[in-house]
Design an enzyme around this catalytic site. Structure first.
Site, PDB file in Angstrom:
ATOM      1  N   ARG A 180      18.957 -20.443  -8.336  1.00  0.00           N
ATOM      2  CA  ARG A 180      19.964 -19.574  -7.722  1.00  0.00           C
ATOM      3  C   ARG A 180      20.069 -18.289  -8.524  1.00  0.00           C
ATOM      4  O   ARG A 180      20.273 -18.334  -9.736  1.00  0.00           O
ATOM      5  CB  ARG A 180      21.323 -20.276  -7.671  1.00  0.00           C
ATOM      6  CG  ARG A 180      21.276 -21.495  -6.773  1.00  0.00           C
ATOM      7  CD  ARG A 180      22.600 -22.203  -6.686  1.00  0.00           C
ATOM      8  NE  ARG A 180      22.404 -23.429  -5.936  1.00  0.00           N
ATOM      9  CZ  ARG A 180      23.335 -24.342  -5.702  1.00  0.00           C
ATOM     10  NH1 ARG A 180      24.556 -24.144  -6.128  1.00  0.00           N
ATOM     11  NH2 ARG A 180      23.059 -25.420  -5.019  1.00  0.00           N
ATOM     12  N   ASP A 230      27.148 -29.405   2.484  1.00  0.00           N
ATOM     13  CA  ASP A 230      27.031 -30.710   1.831  1.00  0.00           C
ATOM     14  C   ASP A 230      28.315 -31.105   1.115  1.00  0.00           C
ATOM     15  O   ASP A 230      28.469 -32.251   0.713  1.00  0.00           O
ATOM     16  CB  ASP A 230      25.813 -30.786   0.890  1.00  0.00           C
ATOM     17  CG  ASP A 230      25.816 -29.721  -0.186  1.00  0.00           C
ATOM     18  OD1 ASP A 230      26.697 -28.833  -0.166  1.00  0.00           O
ATOM     19  OD2 ASP A 230      24.922 -29.772  -1.056  1.00  0.00           O
ATOM     20  N   ARG A 231      29.247 -30.157   0.957  1.00  0.00           N
ATOM     21  CA  ARG A 231      30.517 -30.492   0.309  1.00  0.00           C
ATOM     22  C   ARG A 231      31.622 -30.669   1.332  1.00  0.00           C
ATOM     23  O   ARG A 231      31.540 -30.145   2.446  1.00  0.00           O
ATOM     24  CB  ARG A 231      30.952 -29.375  -0.642  1.00  0.00           C
ATOM     25  CG  ARG A 231      30.022 -29.196  -1.793  1.00  0.00           C
ATOM     26  CD  ARG A 231      30.612 -28.216  -2.784  1.00  0.00           C
ATOM     27  NE  ARG A 231      29.699 -28.039  -3.895  1.00  0.00           N
ATOM     28  CZ  ARG A 231      30.045 -27.584  -5.081  1.00  0.00           C
ATOM     29  NH1 ARG A 231      31.290 -27.224  -5.304  1.00  0.00           N
ATOM     30  NH2 ARG A 231      29.150 -27.468  -6.036  1.00  0.00           N
ATOM     31  N   ASP A 263      31.356 -26.380   2.356  1.00  0.00           N
ATOM     32  CA  ASP A 263      30.823 -25.222   1.628  1.00  0.00           C
ATOM     33  C   ASP A 263      29.705 -24.560   2.443  1.00  0.00           C
ATOM     34  O   ASP A 263      29.442 -24.954   3.586  1.00  0.00           O
ATOM     35  CB  ASP A 263      30.344 -25.627   0.227  1.00  0.00           C
ATOM     36  CG  ASP A 263      29.090 -26.483   0.253  1.00  0.00           C
ATOM     37  OD1 ASP A 263      28.833 -27.127   1.285  1.00  0.00           O
ATOM     38  OD2 ASP A 263      28.354 -26.508  -0.758  1.00  0.00           O
ATOM     39  N   LYS A 308      24.279 -35.088  -0.444  1.00  0.00           N
ATOM     40  CA  LYS A 308      25.677 -35.291  -0.083  1.00  0.00           C
ATOM     41  C   LYS A 308      25.902 -34.668   1.285  1.00  0.00           C
ATOM     42  O   LYS A 308      25.110 -33.830   1.724  1.00  0.00           O
ATOM     43  CB  LYS A 308      26.605 -34.724  -1.144  1.00  0.00           C
ATOM     44  CG  LYS A 308      26.394 -33.250  -1.502  1.00  0.00           C
ATOM     45  CD  LYS A 308      27.293 -32.896  -2.686  1.00  0.00           C
ATOM     46  CE  LYS A 308      27.225 -31.423  -3.041  1.00  0.00           C
ATOM     47  NZ  LYS A 308      26.245 -31.145  -4.092  1.00  0.00           N
ATOM     48  N   THR A 359      25.494 -35.290 -13.500  1.00  0.00           N
ATOM     49  CA  THR A 359      25.860 -34.391 -12.412  1.00  0.00           C
ATOM     50  C   THR A 359      24.631 -33.947 -11.623  1.00  0.00           C
ATOM     51  O   THR A 359      23.595 -33.636 -12.216  1.00  0.00           O
ATOM     52  CB  THR A 359      26.573 -33.167 -13.017  1.00  0.00           C
ATOM     53  OG1 THR A 359      27.801 -33.618 -13.574  1.00  0.00           O
ATOM     54  CG2 THR A 359      26.847 -32.100 -11.972  1.00  0.00           C
ATOM     55  N   SER A 368      33.062 -32.865  -7.535  1.00  0.00           N
ATOM     56  CA  SER A 368      32.926 -31.485  -7.065  1.00  0.00           C
ATOM     57  C   SER A 368      32.864 -31.418  -5.538  1.00  0.00           C
ATOM     58  O   SER A 368      32.103 -30.641  -4.989  1.00  0.00           O
ATOM     59  CB  SER A 368      31.668 -30.875  -7.671  1.00  0.00           C
ATOM     60  OG  SER A 368      30.545 -31.693  -7.362  1.00  0.00           O
ATOM     61  N   SER A 380      24.409 -22.637  -1.810  1.00  0.00           N
ATOM     62  CA  SER A 380      25.525 -23.556  -1.621  1.00  0.00           C
ATOM     63  C   SER A 380      26.886 -22.882  -1.560  1.00  0.00           C
ATOM     64  O   SER A 380      27.159 -22.117  -0.655  1.00  0.00           O
ATOM     65  CB  SER A 380      25.469 -24.596  -2.732  1.00  0.00           C
ATOM     66  OG  SER A 380      26.269 -25.686  -2.409  1.00  0.00           O
ATOM     67  N   HIS A 381      27.725 -23.131  -2.572  1.00  0.00           N
ATOM     68  CA  HIS A 381      29.099 -22.624  -2.557  1.00  0.00           C
ATOM     69  C   HIS A 381      29.198 -21.217  -3.145  1.00  0.00           C
ATOM     70  O   HIS A 381      30.282 -20.658  -3.188  1.00  0.00           O
ATOM     71  CB  HIS A 381      29.999 -23.574  -3.350  1.00  0.00           C
ATOM     72  CG  HIS A 381      29.500 -23.792  -4.742  1.00  0.00           C
ATOM     73  ND1 HIS A 381      28.386 -24.555  -5.016  1.00  0.00           N
ATOM     74  CD2 HIS A 381      29.927 -23.318  -5.927  1.00  0.00           C
ATOM     75  CE1 HIS A 381      28.163 -24.547  -6.319  1.00  0.00           C
ATOM     76  NE2 HIS A 381      29.080 -23.792  -6.905  1.00  0.00           N
ATOM     77  N   ASP A 433      26.458 -24.585   2.555  1.00  0.00           N
ATOM     78  CA  ASP A 433      25.357 -25.379   3.121  1.00  0.00           C
ATOM     79  C   ASP A 433      25.831 -26.728   3.652  1.00  0.00           C
ATOM     80  O   ASP A 433      25.004 -27.591   3.987  1.00  0.00           O
ATOM     81  CB  ASP A 433      24.242 -25.564   2.086  1.00  0.00           C
ATOM     82  CG  ASP A 433      24.687 -26.327   0.846  1.00  0.00           C
ATOM     83  OD1 ASP A 433      25.877 -26.272   0.520  1.00  0.00           O
ATOM     84  OD2 ASP A 433      23.842 -26.981   0.207  1.00  0.00           O
ATOM     85  N   GLU A 475      30.741 -37.220  -6.087  1.00  0.00           N
ATOM     86  CA  GLU A 475      30.979 -36.396  -7.263  1.00  0.00           C
ATOM     87  C   GLU A 475      32.366 -35.776  -7.137  1.00  0.00           C
ATOM     88  O   GLU A 475      32.852 -35.553  -6.032  1.00  0.00           O
ATOM     89  CB  GLU A 475      29.949 -35.268  -7.347  1.00  0.00           C
ATOM     90  CG  GLU A 475      28.529 -35.732  -7.561  1.00  0.00           C
ATOM     91  CD  GLU A 475      27.617 -34.565  -7.909  1.00  0.00           C
ATOM     92  OE1 GLU A 475      27.289 -34.425  -9.095  1.00  0.00           O
ATOM     93  OE2 GLU A 475      27.252 -33.792  -7.011  1.00  0.00           O
TER      94      GLU A 475
HETATM   95  C1  VG1 Z   1      27.887 -28.187  -9.287  1.00  0.00           C
HETATM   96  C2  VG1 Z   1      28.703 -29.457  -9.282  1.00  0.00           C
HETATM   97  C3  VG1 Z   1      27.787 -30.651  -9.072  1.00  0.00           C
HETATM   98  C4  VG1 Z   1      26.978 -30.456  -7.788  1.00  0.00           C
HETATM   99  C5  VG1 Z   1      26.233 -29.136  -7.842  1.00  0.00           C
HETATM  100  C6  VG1 Z   1      25.484 -28.835  -6.568  1.00  0.00           C
HETATM  101  O1  VG1 Z   1      26.983 -28.220 -10.361  1.00  0.00           O
HETATM  102  O2  VG1 Z   1      29.430 -29.598 -10.479  1.00  0.00           O
HETATM  103  O3  VG1 Z   1      28.561 -31.825  -9.023  1.00  0.00           O
HETATM  104  O4  VG1 Z   1      26.057 -31.508  -7.612  1.00  0.00           O
HETATM  105  O5  VG1 Z   1      27.148 -28.080  -8.076  1.00  0.00           O
HETATM  106  O6  VG1 Z   1      26.335 -28.765  -5.486  1.00  0.00           O
HETATM  107  P1  VG1 Z   1      27.252 -27.463 -11.748  1.00  0.00           P
HETATM  108  O7  VG1 Z   1      26.013 -27.669 -12.538  1.00  0.00           O
HETATM  109  O8  VG1 Z   1      27.561 -26.033 -11.391  1.00  0.00           O
HETATM  110  O9  VG1 Z   1      28.462 -28.123 -12.326  1.00  0.00           O
HETATM  111  V1  VG1 Z   1      26.014 -27.640  -4.270  1.00  0.00           V
HETATM  112  O10 VG1 Z   1      27.046 -27.986  -2.979  1.00  0.00           O
HETATM  113  O11 VG1 Z   1      26.186 -26.261  -5.131  1.00  0.00           O
HETATM  114  O12 VG1 Z   1      24.440 -27.931  -3.882  1.00  0.00           O
HETATM  115 CO    CO Z   2      26.539 -27.201  -1.257  1.00  0.00          CO
END
Ligand code: VG1
Ligand code: CO
Length: 582
Positions: free
Chosen positions: A25, A303-304, A299, A399, A367, A388, A124-125, A301, A386
């Site tokens: 990213r 998945d959240r 979010d 997810k 994670t 998150s 993602s988010h 994409d 998770e």
């Molecule tokens: C974050 C979350 C983690 C999740 C990841 C991808 O990672 O804490 O639990 O699996 O995002 O989610 P990090 O390394 O920033 O803590 V997503 O929806 O961004 O694919």
């Molecule tokens: Co996501």
């Protein structure tokens, strides 16, 4: 049939192409530098076994964020040049992350083909737009994210890459129109198949849940529903599933038109960024006066998920525990029992208590969703989550935001099956409080310090590791901060040995484990695109059902104080408050 030739382009390594928690990213400005995307895509092809490239079928799509359409055309041309046989693209380049996983696992092409893997284009988010983030990750033939063995190899390849292959003469494919385009190249025929983004996914959801009983709930005058896609790709599924299939009113969908820049917002479903939904549900600063019974958000994409009841927030850690506790009775897919459950390390231990009481296999992984995949492929895990806002099951290997909403609606439908003709509705809040009364409550909060200086973040983490060498010193310090907080029993850096393939992942978060079951966890985020994000996770278990009704920030205040002072958060980062509190 248009034909194409293969161009070999000389290139050189570009620094910093290490995939993080979930792919690479970076800012769009970084991704659009000459050769940047190309180097990463070629490094990925070079990391895969030949049969997953030559003659293979590759899914390419994502959350539709800015730069996706250009990236898709580039990847199609590189796939053609690398001998891929066919590329599958969701219409307009849209596929949610869970839908990609479903397509890889379930879809059969018109010629009988099955997918070997996928490029998912998403950050993602993280926000989108010309000045925001883009992202790419590779998923394997099981529909799950590439394991560390592959992502490490990709990263190694990015450091030595000298050339990439691209069919520059291949015309751009119209990805807005469903249909198959055929081309011919040096390796023979090459097809691009543009297909409906939602049908495979909707079919899968209908095979898991009892749509009839959910529809009864949603269309009951006693129930009200609201879903916010935050202008992410979930919008492409929400109308089909919630309105067309389940009878929700169109007005119950918020921000369900996918946008390249997510409408300028931060497509992160939490209490800070999903402002509109939070207000509609009667929470936040300017709450609506008559909130719906149920609200959820996704979010970018999809998945959240964030699950809300009327004026009530369900923590993701509680959500997965409650889904696990109710899955067998409420969701047809699980009617013959759960194989096991799993959570990521920083997620609260609410799921552990359910696993123990139901006598289920239980796993604690680092994670990132990639660690659940092996457990699921080995038949060891049915439901996982998770903290998150990620919840899911072994129906796919990602997810799944909409799945989580359907799981909650199923639980509500089950608990209310005799109440929908005038009885008292069992609410989201009732379900959560009942769960706490049975299993105890894990007070939980997460503090995120976004975009802090990377050097300062590293120093803070090093300081916390150094402290771990003497637990008695740590307890001394803690007594000086808050004498009412329990003693630390042990402290370490979380390390995981995969029970299926034996691979070991080190440095997965710094833990302080207290004698009363409380925990402090510190991690650096692996999904940011700039600076560093420090995540602090704080948890405390309360078994006494007369004490499970407190405000969580208030209940956790002593531990928070200990965490901030022990870590010297303000000293290292210069921040007196976190960016986001969940
Ligand atoms: C974050 C979350 C983690 C999740 C990841 C991808 O990672 O804490 O639990 O699996 O995002 O989610 P990090 O390394 O920033 O803590 V997503 O929806 O961004 O694919
Ligand atoms: Co996501």
């Amino acid at each position: 049939m248009a034909s194409f030739t293969v161009n070999r382009v000389e290139t050189s390594p570009i620094e910093g192409q290490k995939p993080g928690t979930s792919g690479l990213r970076k800012k769009v400005k970084v991704f659009t530098q000459p050769h940047y995307l190309h180097n990463f895509v070629q490094s990925t092809f070079n990391a895969l076994s030949t049969e997953n490239v030559k003659g293979s079928t590759l899914v390419v799509s994502g959350d539709g964020r800015y730069y996706s359409k250009d990236a898709i055309q580039i990847i199609i041309k590189m796939a053609a040049a690398n001998g891929v046989r066919r590329v599958w693209v969701g219409q307009n380049g849209l596929l949610s992350t869970p839908a990609v996983s479903a397509v890889v696992r379930e879809r059969v092409g018109a010629d009988g083909a099955k997918a070997n893997g996928a490029f998912i284009l998403t950050a993602s988010h993280n926000p989108g737009g010309p000045n925001e983030d883009f992202g790419i990750k590779y998923n394997m033939g099981n529909g799950g994210p590439a394991p560390e063995g592959i992502t490490d190899k990709i990263f190694e390849n990015t450091k030595t890459i000298k050339e990439y292959f691209i069919a520059e003469g291949l015309p751009d494919v119209d990805i807005s129109a469903i249909g198959i385009s055929n081309f011919s190249g040096p390796d023979g025929q090459f097809d691009v198949d543009v297909f409906d983004s939602s049908s495979d996914y909707v079919k899968l959801m209908k095979s898991i849940f009892d749509f009839q009983s959910i529809k009864k709930l949603i269309t009951s005058p006693q129930f009200s529903f609201c879903y916010d896609a935050l202008h992410g790709v979930a919008g492409a599924y929400a109308n089909r599933i919630f309105v067309e299939e389940l009878g929700a009113k169109e007005s119950s969908l918020l921000n369900c038109v996918p946008k390249e820049d997510f409408g300028g917002g931060h497509p992160d479903p939490n209490l800070t960024y999903a402002k509109e939904l939070v207000a509609r549900m009667g929470l936040g600063k300017n709450p609506d006066s008559n909130p719906p019974e149920f609200g959820a958000a996704a979010d970018g994409d999809a998945d959240r998920n964030m699950i809300l009841g009327k004026r009530f927030f369900v923590t993701p850690s509680d959500s997965v525990a409650i889904i696990a506790a109710n899955a067998v009775q409420s969701i047809p897919y699980f009617s013959s029992g759960l194989k096991g459950v799993a959570r990521s390390m920083p997620t609260s231990a609410a799921l552990d208590v359910v696993a123990k009481s139901l006598n289920l296999k239980f796993f604690e992984v680092p994670t990132g969703w990639k660690f659940f995949g092996n457990l699921m492929d080995a038949g060891l895990c049915s439901v996982c989550g998770e903290e998150s806002f990620g919840t899911g099951s072994d129906h796919i290997r990602e997810k799944d935001g909409i799945w989580a909403v359907l799981a909650w609606l199923s639980i509500l439908a089950h608990k209310n099956k005799d109440n929908l003709n005038g009885g008292n509705l069992v609410t989201v809040e009732d379900i959560v409080k009942q769960h706490w009364a049975t299993f105890g409550r894990h007070y939980y909060t997460r503090y995120d310090y976004e975009n802090v200086d990377a050097g300062a973040a590293k120093e803070l983490m090093a300081h916390l590791v150094k402290l771990q060498s003497s637990i008695s010193d740590v307890n001394e310090i803690i007594k000086g901060i808050r004498p009412d907080v329990a003693n630390v029993a042990s402290a370490d850096e979380f390390e995981y040995k995969d029970p299926v393939d034996g691979s070991i992942s080190k440095h997965q978060g710094i833990r302080y484990l207290f004698e009363d079951g409380s925990r402090l966890v510190f991690r650096l985020s692996g999904t940011g695109s700039e600076g560093a994000t420090i995540r602090l996770y704080i948890e405390q278990y309360e078994k006494d059902s007369s004490k499970t009704g407190r405000d969580s920030q208030e209940a956790l205040a002593p531990l928070v104080e200990v965490a901030l002072k022990l870590s010297k958060m303000q000293e290292f980062t210069g921040r007196s408050a976190p960016t986001v509190i969940t």
